[in-house]
Design an enzyme around this catalytic site. Sequence first.
Site, PDB file in Angstrom:
ATOM      1  N   GLU A  60      12.684   2.926  13.963  1.00 17.69           N
ATOM      2  CA  GLU A  60      11.725   3.832  13.493  1.00 17.69           C
ATOM      3  C   GLU A  60      10.511   3.613  14.350  1.00 17.69           C
ATOM      4  O   GLU A  60      10.123   2.825  15.151  1.00 17.69           O
ATOM      5  CB  GLU A  60      11.230   3.643  11.895  1.00 17.69           C
ATOM      6  CG  GLU A  60      10.440   2.405  11.625  1.00 17.69           C
ATOM      7  CD  GLU A  60      10.330   1.952  10.142  1.00 17.69           C
ATOM      8  OE1 GLU A  60      10.148   3.102   9.329  1.00 17.69           O
ATOM      9  OE2 GLU A  60      10.005   0.881   9.793  1.00 17.69           O
ATOM     10  N   LYS A  72       6.616  -1.883   1.868  1.00 17.03           N
ATOM     11  CA  LYS A  72       5.266  -1.224   2.644  1.00 17.03           C
ATOM     12  C   LYS A  72       4.279  -2.286   2.152  1.00 17.03           C
ATOM     13  O   LYS A  72       3.283  -2.305   1.488  1.00 17.03           O
ATOM     14  CB  LYS A  72       5.116   0.268   1.805  1.00 17.03           C
ATOM     15  CG  LYS A  72       4.164   1.203   2.876  1.00 17.03           C
ATOM     16  CD  LYS A  72       4.204   2.567   2.337  1.00 17.03           C
ATOM     17  CE  LYS A  72       3.263   3.275   3.173  1.00 17.03           C
ATOM     18  NZ  LYS A  72       3.421   3.336   4.567  1.00 17.03           N
ATOM     19  N   LEU A  99      11.242   1.405   6.814  1.00 16.67           N
ATOM     20  CA  LEU A  99      10.716   1.975   5.869  1.00 16.67           C
ATOM     21  C   LEU A  99      11.394   3.062   5.222  1.00 16.67           C
ATOM     22  O   LEU A  99      11.432   4.057   6.014  1.00 16.67           O
ATOM     23  CB  LEU A  99       9.363   2.145   6.016  1.00 16.67           C
ATOM     24  CG  LEU A  99       8.562   2.797   4.561  1.00 16.67           C
ATOM     25  CD1 LEU A  99       8.180   1.353   3.614  1.00 16.67           C
ATOM     26  CD2 LEU A  99       7.249   3.462   4.875  1.00 16.67           C
ATOM     27  N   TYR A 112       0.926  -0.931   0.010  1.00 19.11           N
ATOM     28  CA  TYR A 112       0.088  -0.126   0.012  1.00 19.11           C
ATOM     29  C   TYR A 112       0.869   1.331   0.090  1.00 19.11           C
ATOM     30  O   TYR A 112       2.167   1.502   0.252  1.00 19.11           O
ATOM     31  CB  TYR A 112      -0.927   0.076   1.282  1.00 19.11           C
ATOM     32  CG  TYR A 112      -0.418   0.328   2.523  1.00 19.11           C
ATOM     33  CD1 TYR A 112       0.606  -0.357   3.151  1.00 19.11           C
ATOM     34  CD2 TYR A 112      -0.473   1.725   3.094  1.00 19.11           C
ATOM     35  CE1 TYR A 112       0.985  -0.288   4.463  1.00 19.11           C
ATOM     36  CE2 TYR A 112      -0.002   1.997   4.319  1.00 19.11           C
ATOM     37  CZ  TYR A 112       0.862   1.036   4.956  1.00 19.11           C
ATOM     38  OH  TYR A 112       1.392   1.518   6.158  1.00 19.11           O
TER      39      TYR A 112
END
Length: 283
Positions: A178, A146, A202, A32
């Site tokens: 993250e 993702k 990411l 996505y």
Amino acid sequence: METILRNRDLVSRDDASADLEDRGYQFGDGIYEVIRVYDGEPFLLDEHMDRFERSAREISLKMPCERAELLGRMRGLIAANEIATGTIYVQMTRGVHPRSQMFPPDSVPAEVTAFARPLDRPGAEQRNGVSAILTADMRWLRCDIKSLNLLPNVLARQTARKAGCYEAIQHRGEAVTEGAFSNVFIVAEGVVLTTPASNLILSGITRAKLLELCEACGWPVVERTVACQELLGAEEVFITSTVNEVMPVVRVNDQTIGNGEPGPVTRNLQKAFDRAIDGAADV
Ligand code: PDD
């Protein structure tokens, strides 16, 4: 009535449904993107589409159409829903096929679903800053993709919420990776530091923009591993994401960051980011 994109068609929300045999539904087998819309225009669209196509390649998922076609439909979605400030969510799964772990035959096309919704910029939080908790990173080793599989992120964010915090900052051992839904930056001795892009995070589109803006503004910036202790002792901490833009973090666990208010470097980067948004609108 909201309009949704289902493969090639813009349909009303009531007419849009997912098949029980969709592999996204059964396995989270898909990818996505979340893209910001400012003034009716998608922001950093090429960068998002590059990452979308990369995620697809990394899981051997074939795009069902050319990029230009998908972009045309996404613009149609913004227009149909009259979005000024908002987001587009677009996902693509490995199609509909009777449940089996193996990939379906090549003849089964990927399923694309997208919606565009109004969403204000988080002005109050950006002015005041937010709090975060530190939590162990429980994810797999391909966080650069993702993927629709967001269970560890969802659990981390819920843990943060239960603690009255906005975001969960994840770490593997001593190293900060993250946020559950954002990238993390700190300012230490005047230098902006952020975890290097690797399979463990990411590679955020907002993160990349920030690195570019730091260079343009002349702020020293270094991509290197940041230790949890460094983060807790940092002069400033901020997170970046499509939805959050540049979001100051003023408390982590029980530790106040700096003087408990968004710091000067974060403020300047917020201004630079605002200018980038305005600049994109002028083009
Ligand atoms: N999340 N890291 C993770 C794990 C994320 O889920 C996100 C974004 C980011 C920031 O990436 P970008 O700057 O490209 O948005 C980093 C999106 C917005 C979401 O899932 O809602």
